[in-house]
Design an enzyme around this catalytic site. Structure first.
Site, PDB file in Angstrom:
ATOM      1  N   ALA A 259     -11.310  25.830  13.421  1.00 47.19           N
ATOM      2  CA  ALA A 259     -11.209  27.112  14.114  1.00 47.19           C
ATOM      3  C   ALA A 259     -11.242  28.210  13.062  1.00 47.19           C
ATOM      4  O   ALA A 259     -10.901  27.975  11.899  1.00 47.19           O
ATOM      5  CB  ALA A 259      -9.906  27.164  14.902  1.00 47.19           C
TER       6      ALA A 259
ATOM      7  N   GLY B 201     -10.530  21.913  14.133  1.00 46.50           N
ATOM      8  CA  GLY B 201     -11.311  21.995  15.368  1.00 46.50           C
ATOM      9  C   GLY B 201     -12.676  21.324  15.235  1.00 46.50           C
ATOM     10  O   GLY B 201     -13.271  20.907  16.245  1.00 46.50           O
TER      11      GLY B 201
ATOM     12  N   GLU C 227     -12.004  17.739  15.828  1.00 41.51           N
ATOM     13  CA  GLU C 227     -11.723  17.617  17.268  1.00 41.51           C
ATOM     14  C   GLU C 227     -13.004  17.741  18.093  1.00 41.51           C
ATOM     15  O   GLU C 227     -13.159  17.066  19.115  1.00 41.51           O
ATOM     16  CB  GLU C 227     -10.727  18.704  17.693  1.00 41.51           C
ATOM     17  CG  GLU C 227      -9.346  18.498  17.098  1.00 41.51           C
ATOM     18  CD  GLU C 227      -8.416  19.653  17.421  1.00 41.51           C
ATOM     19  OE1 GLU C 227      -8.616  20.748  16.872  1.00 41.51           O
ATOM     20  OE2 GLU C 227      -7.503  19.461  18.247  1.00 41.51           O
TER      21      GLU C 227
ATOM     22  N   GLU D  40      -4.450  21.162   9.981  1.00 39.78           N
ATOM     23  CA  GLU D  40      -3.688  22.244  10.638  1.00 39.78           C
ATOM     24  C   GLU D  40      -2.281  22.404  10.085  1.00 39.78           C
ATOM     25  O   GLU D  40      -1.753  23.507  10.013  1.00 39.78           O
ATOM     26  CB  GLU D  40      -3.611  21.983  12.151  1.00 39.78           C
ATOM     27  CG  GLU D  40      -4.897  22.213  12.916  1.00 39.78           C
ATOM     28  CD  GLU D  40      -5.804  20.997  12.983  1.00 39.78           C
ATOM     29  OE1 GLU D  40      -5.600  20.024  12.229  1.00 39.78           O
ATOM     30  OE2 GLU D  40      -6.738  21.027  13.807  1.00 39.78           O
TER      31      GLU D  40
END
Ligand code: COA
Length: 260
Positions: free
Chosen positions: A66, A111, A114, A134
């Site tokens: 992200a 992300g 993911e 993260e």
């Protein structure tokens, strides 16, 4: 449709979606996430597309996570919305009913890892690196990663990746079942297209119903899953392609599927 952060190309029955922010290692900002939602909504309804390949622009990254400059602005309320919207976007990909192949061509972090997990099949280039860093930022994976990673690989290994934030290379990802194949970087897209073409040559209704049936495994008990499988199997038996596939075998010829 024009996208600012995506390139969408059509190759025979395959759509290739490339996340295109190479100067930011294809980090997922809000616009990119909304564009992903938009393109996958469009592809879901495009009857001419049988398979989707997802990759990142440049030679360094699939997606490096992200966008941290946007993450930095979140408070508790916005954080929940951020996570839930991301989950919706990735759930759309997972539930597309058409196979989605992640061609992981570099960093797949946070992300990005993911996102690859929301795809149905992952193949990687030799320079790919996976991780859930993260925890280094004071957060946890929020786009489904704590769930999908733990279901895909063993839970102790998933826990280690999530708690240490360590990166693993492509060969280790192969060893633990996070990716199916590792190729030299210059062969990755050809291999992805080869797999996509092979899948596209099969009976499309059967492919879609297989995706649905496999996808349900984490949602229901084994007994419910088998009931669902029997329903999907029955649907296959109502298709013209089923009649053609079995008839062609008995007549010792190649099937000519109509995808009906
Ligand atoms: N969000 C926003 N920008 C990012 C980013 C992210 N997740 N990952 C990389 N970038 C940007 C960098 O800020 C840099 O931008 P700049 O040139 O304007 O300064 C550019 O992409 C190149 O990254 P850089 O860090 O210089 O490359 P590197 O080869 O030295 O390191 C990484 C590569 C992947 C190790 C490093 O970029 C990194 O750790 N990224 C963050 C990974 C992460 O924590 N992701 C999870 C987020 S939840």
């Amino acid at each position: 449709m024009n996208y600012q952060n995506l390139i969408v190309e059509f190759k025979a029955k395959t759509a290739v979606v490339t996340i295109n922010r190479p100067d930011k290692l294809n980090a997922l900002n809000k616009l990119t996430m909304e564009e992903l939602y938009s393109v996958f909504s469009m592809l879901k309804n495009d009857g001419n597309i049988y398979v989707v390949i997802l990759t990142g622009a440049g030679e360094k990254a699939f997606v490096a996570g992200a966008d941290i400059s946007e993450l930095n602005q979140l408070d508790m309320i916005a954080g929940r919305e951020f996570s839930e919207r991301g989950q919706q976007v990735f759930n759309l990909i997972e539930n597309l009913d058409k196979p989605v192949i992640a061609a992981v061509n570099g960093f797949a972090l946070g992300g990005g890892c993911e996102l690859s997990l929301a795809c149905h099949i992952r193949i990687a280039s030799q320079n790919a690196k996976f991780g859930q860093p993260e925890v280094n930022l004071g957060i946890i994976p929020g786009y489904g990663g704590t769930q999908r990673l733990t279901r895909l690989i063993n839970s102790g290994r998933a826990m280690e990746l999530i708690l240490t934030g360590d990166m693993i290379d492509a060969n280790e990802a192969l060893r633990i079942g996070l990716v199916n194949h590792v190729y030299p970087q210059n062969e990755l897209m050809d291999k992805a297209l080869e797999m996509a073409n092979k899948i596209s040559s099969k009976a499309v209704p059967a492919v879609r119903l297989a995706v649905k049936s496999v996808n349900i495994v984490d949602e229901v008990s084994s007994k419910e899953g088998q009931l669902y499988e029997a329903a999907m199997f029955a649907l296959c038996c109502g298709t013209e392609d089923f009649k053609e596939g079995t008839k062609a075998f008995l007549e010792k010829r190649k099937p000519e599927f109509k995808n009906k």
